[in-house]
Design a protein around this motif. Sequence first.
Motif, PDB file in Angstrom:
ATOM      1  N   ALA A  54      33.737  46.465  41.098  1.00 20.33           N
ATOM      2  CA  ALA A  54      32.678  46.179  42.065  1.00 20.33           C
ATOM      3  C   ALA A  54      31.823  47.408  42.357  1.00 20.33           C
ATOM      4  N   ARG A  55      32.410  48.577  42.187  1.00 20.05           N
ATOM      5  CA  ARG A  55      31.672  49.824  42.416  1.00 20.05           C
ATOM      6  C   ARG A  55      31.008  50.335  41.139  1.00 20.05           C
ATOM      7  N   THR A  93      37.210  40.701  38.488  1.00 17.85           N
ATOM      8  CA  THR A  93      36.361  40.355  39.623  1.00 17.85           C
ATOM      9  C   THR A  93      37.089  39.342  40.490  1.00 17.85           C
TER      10      THR A  93
END
Length: 96
Positions: A54-55, A93
Amino acid sequence: MIYLVTRHQGAVEWCARHKITVDACLPHLDVETIQAGDTVIGTLPIPLAAAVAARGGHYWHLTVPVTWAQRGQELTATQLEDMGASLQAYHVTAAE
């Protein structure tokens, strides 16, 4: 940056034997330090691997096919090699 997240010296030595470049070896990952393009190597829990992605980071899982009897034991780099340890990239994810 390439981070190796492990508390195990055998994993550190295994990476060195396989010429895997590591910028920092950490016993615990603070996901807030991950920036887009960073790589994390280790055996992270799924939520933490998802946070890396996500980063904008990349996650490579150190797969070690341990037997039940070997769980919790400190393994050497040679043992990891003999067991067929490998790195596999994952993109994790969280489902919505």
